[in-house]
Design a protein around this motif. Structure first.
Motif, PDB file in Angstrom:
ATOM      1  N   ILE A 135      42.879  33.700  36.092  1.00  0.00           N
ATOM      2  CA  ILE A 135      42.993  35.142  36.301  1.00  0.00           C
ATOM      3  C   ILE A 135      44.437  35.527  36.621  1.00  0.00           C
ATOM      4  CG2 ILE A 135      42.344  37.060  37.815  1.00  0.00           C
ATOM      5  CD1 ILE A 135      40.228  36.373  35.793  1.00  0.00           C
ATOM      6  N   MET A 145      46.741  37.956  34.250  1.00  0.00           N
ATOM      7  CA  MET A 145      47.338  39.204  34.729  1.00  0.00           C
ATOM      8  C   MET A 145      48.847  39.221  34.483  1.00  0.00           C
ATOM      9  SD  MET A 145      45.114  41.327  35.818  1.00  0.00           S
ATOM     10  CE  MET A 145      43.456  41.466  36.472  1.00  0.00           C
ATOM     11  N   LEU A 192      33.091  36.625  38.365  1.00  0.00           N
ATOM     12  CA  LEU A 192      34.333  37.403  38.383  1.00  0.00           C
ATOM     13  C   LEU A 192      34.119  38.734  39.099  1.00  0.00           C
ATOM     14  CD1 LEU A 192      37.049  36.595  37.181  1.00  0.00           C
ATOM     15  CD2 LEU A 192      36.532  38.028  35.217  1.00  0.00           C
ATOM     16  N   GLU A 224      36.693  44.337  39.443  1.00  0.00           N
ATOM     17  CA  GLU A 224      38.008  44.863  39.059  1.00  0.00           C
ATOM     18  C   GLU A 224      38.711  43.945  38.064  1.00  0.00           C
ATOM     19  OE1 GLU A 224      38.756  43.082  43.279  1.00  0.00           O
ATOM     20  OE2 GLU A 224      37.153  44.096  42.184  1.00  0.00           O
ATOM     21  N   TYR A 225      38.485  42.639  38.188  1.00  0.00           N
ATOM     22  CA  TYR A 225      39.057  41.701  37.223  1.00  0.00           C
ATOM     23  C   TYR A 225      38.324  41.790  35.884  1.00  0.00           C
ATOM     24  CZ  TYR A 225      41.566  39.465  41.110  1.00  0.00           C
ATOM     25  OH  TYR A 225      42.396  39.214  42.186  1.00  0.00           O
ATOM     26  N   ASN A 226      37.018  41.942  35.944  1.00  0.00           N
ATOM     27  CA  ASN A 226      36.214  42.050  34.722  1.00  0.00           C
ATOM     28  C   ASN A 226      36.665  43.234  33.882  1.00  0.00           C
ATOM     29  OD1 ASN A 226      34.193  41.553  32.880  1.00  0.00           O
ATOM     30  ND2 ASN A 226      32.593  41.306  34.417  1.00  0.00           N
ATOM     31  N   GLU A 234      39.549  44.412  33.653  1.00  0.00           N
ATOM     32  CA  GLU A 234      40.893  44.214  33.096  1.00  0.00           C
ATOM     33  C   GLU A 234      40.913  43.248  31.906  1.00  0.00           C
ATOM     34  OE1 GLU A 234      43.406  45.933  33.789  1.00  0.00           O
ATOM     35  OE2 GLU A 234      42.940  46.825  35.734  1.00  0.00           O
ATOM     36  N   SER A 260      44.980  45.224  40.863  1.00  0.00           N
ATOM     37  CA  SER A 260      44.360  43.977  40.398  1.00  0.00           C
ATOM     38  C   SER A 260      45.419  42.916  40.108  1.00  0.00           C
ATOM     39  CB  SER A 260      43.532  44.251  39.139  1.00  0.00           C
ATOM     40  OG  SER A 260      42.529  45.207  39.387  1.00  0.00           O
ATOM     41  N   TYR A 261      46.531  43.354  39.553  1.00  0.00           N
ATOM     42  CA  TYR A 261      47.640  42.461  39.235  1.00  0.00           C
ATOM     43  C   TYR A 261      48.175  41.786  40.510  1.00  0.00           C
ATOM     44  CZ  TYR A 261      52.574  41.382  38.035  1.00  0.00           C
ATOM     45  OH  TYR A 261      53.803  40.793  37.877  1.00  0.00           O
ATOM     46  N   ALA A 314      45.542  39.366  42.069  1.00  0.00           N
ATOM     47  CA  ALA A 314      45.407  38.113  41.320  1.00  0.00           C
ATOM     48  C   ALA A 314      46.588  37.180  41.596  1.00  0.00           C
ATOM     49  CB  ALA A 314      45.296  38.412  39.829  1.00  0.00           C
TER      50      ALA A 314
END
Length: 582
Positions: free
Chosen positions: A432, A436, A491, A494-496, A498, A510-511, A514
């Protein structure tokens, strides 16, 4: 016993004591004959308490590497063998404060105690500046070198992410431990203030302020707040009673903060005032000094600017000129220092009868003003030259923006390559963070293409940005994430969201999240490494990830890639650690 054994360039002499996790020896450099202290920790002990000891040791080393204060024990070197790690520190010739206090019959004179507490607060304020909580302040953990006091044994210290963050691990010593720590509640920086209040009282009265025969009795005594200031014939001033009482409040929110502490006249010496400030201090009372210089003197001086108007026209002109130059050159790091000097100069002109020191200071200010004027002229020429070349200031700014962006993306891409070379115990956890980073490179490159239609002068940069967009690594990592059923199923939402080319509205959050998790994962890998070279390589990656997290800052200046990725490997491990936020 290890007396007489040689470790590297150092010969072990007397055992000085046992720290939180290791034995401490006095040692001597066999080449220059200088004395030092060395803490020896066995790697086997780092696995105790579910790895907590290893984490605390890492915090101690990283904290000591960052702090440069005369009142905090200085880290000089850190190295390892196959079975031990060694922390080399400065040697203090007068032992710890507890032994000194005992030799003096457990009663020190009031002024001596104030001098000691001032130095302890000075060291602690430096730690708190970096959001570092000590967690075990007591007389035995404060060393003395001649008459200088140094906070030591940071084995329980912890660097918080911000000043309001709290932790829950119960560490410290009953008697000086804050009540919230003893209750296993969450606690923050103010717990250290309670501990200093305890030793303040102890140095004066020969015993700790609260009965600490067991935890329940201790907490009950703190709750009752019956602090005895009239015993053993000890007489202290009312201001000290007030300070100690407020430092020992059960509720951390009611305890004195550093700004509040520094308003008391007994603590005015703790502030690091410039020579100009010291001149002013000699000519006013303690009350006036504390009023003029609280909060570094800046807020009061600014609010009362008219009070400090100079009576000499030449001096007034230089002050005003200096401030104007300072405003124009607001991008320079020493802007704040020059502003402070200007305000201090005004204060001194009003307060000092002796004008000669002011003349000396004016000469220094004239030199700074000349440098600033030169820099401003040079910058002006540079900007005009750019405008003439492009015939448009707007176009120049756009070009500069994307030149800096190009550097930032090259920085991120090289960091990605470094991460890719790390052998993680669980590779899937790193995906992840890597994705990112690639998405940031890709999305920022697309923003360039959007502007290219309006600014044809950016055409020369097209090749570099286009290469990032065409790089297949983005899809390779994306497919690895989607193909890992266990990772994909667990996951976070918020990651999903992206896992696509288009950045969402919360991509920045999120960046950063991660990369923070990736940062933590690499720290765990560092703990597993016994070789200094591999450890150093991983610390460098940490530093690069840290800079990538602050991507907008990365885009604000020219990046020296050679310095960041090649020359950095020549630096000492401790110097690199100083730059990393652990």
């Amino acid at each position: 016993m290890l007396q007489g054994k040689q470790i590297g360039d150092f010969k072990l002499l007397d055992e000085l004591g046992k720290g939180s996790f290791g034995c401490v020896y006095k040692c001597q450099n066999i080449f220059d004959q200088s004395y030092h202290a060395i803490k020896i920790i066995q790697f086997a002990s780092l696995n105790n308490s579910e790895g907590i000891v290893g984490e605390l040791l890492k915090d101690e080393i990283s904290v000591l590497a960052k702090i440069d204060s005369p009142n905090v024990l200085k880290l000089e070197h850190y190295f390892q063998s196959k079975s031990n790690c060694y922390i080399l520190m400065e040697y203090c010739n007068a032992g710890d404060l507890e032994k000194y206090w005992e030799k003096k019959g457990k009663r020190l004179q009031e002024q001596k105690v104030i001098d000691i507490i001032i130095q302890v607060l000075s060291g602690l304020s430096e730690l708190h500046k970096f959001n570092i909580i000590h967690r075990d302040i007591k007389l035995a953990n404060i060393l003395m070198h001649n008459d200088q006091v140094k906070i030591a044994d940071l084995g329980f210290c912890k660097q918080l992410q911000n000043k309001d963050m709290e932790v829950t691990l119960c560490l410290g010593t009953i008697g000086t431990m804050a009540p919230e720590v003893a209750r296993y509640d969450s606690y923050g920086l103010q717990s250290d203030i309670f501990s200093i209040g305890c030793i303040f009282y102890q140095l004066l009265f020969g015993e700790l302020p609260f009965d600490c025969s067991d935890v329940k009795v201790y907490l009950s005594a703190i709750r009752q707040q019956k602090i005895e200031f009239y015993k053993y014939g000890v007489v202290i001033q009312n201001e000290i009673k007030e300070v100690i009482s407020k430092m020992l409040k059960e509720d951390p929110k009611e305890r004195l903060t550093f700004p509040q502490l520094f308003q008391y006249s007994m603590f005015t010496k703790i502030q690091n005032m410039s020579k100009v400030s010291q001149i002013a201090q000699k000519n006013v009372s303690k009350i006036e000094t504390s009023r003029y210089y609280q909060d570094d003197g800046m807020s009061v001086l600014k609010q009362n600017e008219d009070v400090f108007k100079t009576q000499q026209n030449q001096q007034s002109q230089y002050v005003e000129s200096l401030q104007k130059v300072n405003i124009i050159n607001n991008t320079y790091q020493n802007q704040e220092n020059v502003s402070k000097l200007a305000y201090e100069l005004r204060a001194t002109q009003s307060l000092s009868q002796n004008q000669q020191p002011i003349q000396n200071t004016l000469e220094q200010l004239k030199e700074k003003e000349t440098v600033f004027k030169t820099d401003r002229t040079y910058n002006s020429i540079q900007i005009k030259s750019q405008i003439n070349n492009t015939n448009s200031l707007v176009n120049t700014k756009i070009q500069q923006k994307y030149l800096y962006l190009q550097d930032a993306l090259q920085f991120c891409n090289r960091t990605y390559s470094e991460i890719n070379q790390i052998q993680f115990e669980n590779e899937s956890k790193s995906l992840i963070g890597k994705f990112m980073l690639l998405k940031r490179i890709r999305s920022e490159s697309k923003s360039y293409l959007q502007d290219l239609a309006n600014y044809p002068e950016l055409q020369g940069l097209k090749g570099a940005f286009l290469a990032y967009i065409q790089d297949s690594e983005f899809y390779n990592v994306l497919n690895q994430i989607r193909g890992n059923q266990n990772l994909f199923a667990n996951l976070r939402q918020e990651y999903n969201n992206e896992l696509q080319e288009q950045a969402t509205g919360v991509f920045q959050y999120s960046y950063c999240q991660a990369l923070m998790e990736l940062h933590t994962q690499i720290k765990q890998e560092i703990n597993k490494q016994a070789e200094n070279k591999k450890k150093k390589d991983l610390v460098i990656v940490l530093l690069h990830i840290q800079k990538c997290m602050h991507f907008q800052d990365l885009c604000q200046e020219k990046i020296e890639i050679e310095e960041e990725f090649f020359n950095i490997k020549k630096k000492n491990l401790i110097d690199i650690i100083k730059q990393v936020q652990f």
